[in-house]
Write a protein that holds these residues in place. Sequence first.
Motif, short mmCIF file in Angstrom:
data_model
loop_
_atom_site.label_atom_id
_atom_site.label_comp_id
_atom_site.label_asym_id
_atom_site.label_seq_id
_atom_site.Cartn_x
_atom_site.Cartn_y
_atom_site.Cartn_z
N UNK A 1 41.42 21.90 -7.35
CA UNK A 1 40.38 22.38 -6.65
C UNK A 1 39.36 22.75 -8.47
N UNK A 2 37.97 22.90 -8.12
CA UNK A 2 37.81 23.44 -9.21
C UNK A 2 37.64 25.28 -9.34
N UNK A 3 37.99 25.82 -11.04
CA UNK A 3 38.65 26.72 -11.27
C UNK A 3 37.60 27.86 -10.82
N UNK A 4 35.48 27.23 -10.80
CA UNK A 4 35.17 28.64 -10.07
C UNK A 4 35.18 28.28 -8.34
N UNK A 5 36.24 28.15 -8.22
CA UNK A 5 36.51 28.49 -6.97
C UNK A 5 37.26 28.93 -6.64
N UNK B 1 37.26 27.81 0.81
CA UNK B 1 38.88 27.61 0.43
C UNK B 1 38.80 29.07 -0.23
N UNK B 2 37.35 29.64 -1.50
CA UNK B 2 38.37 31.07 -2.57
C UNK B 2 38.38 32.35 -1.04
N UNK B 3 37.25 32.15 0.05
CA UNK B 3 37.89 32.92 1.28
C UNK B 3 39.28 33.46 1.68
#
Length: 130
Positions: free
Chosen positions: A48-52, A13-15
């Motif tokens: 989603x997690x904010x770290x992502x 997801x981050x990508x």
Amino acid sequence: MILTVDLDSEVPIYQQLRDQIVEAIARGVLTEGSSLPSTRALAADFGINFHTVNKAYDLLRQQGLIRLNRKTGAVVALTDAGAPFRTEWTARARTLLAEAIARGLPAEEVLATCRSVLDSFGSTPPEEMP
């Protein structure tokens, strides 16, 4: 700017977020000084997690595409790519093009696809756009 994520994709997801923001910059949707949503707001929008989101923003920061600031948040701040980026980009492009040829795509089709993708962004680099 509209971002989407595919939770079933093999691409992290981050990508996905990072790539879509880069494409928005290339298309001129995001320009120098454009603000991006906060990590918490974007994470909440997608569930989603904010770290992502933070990981995507940190990649963009490391790559010189955004600036992160406690007061202003994430802001598009394009920096000169320089020689190291050009060398890395050429190596990545070489591998991707080699894969296309190895899988049997004719060189003419590869070139046509490259032109089509470039045209979808506009052929003028963002800093030269009116």
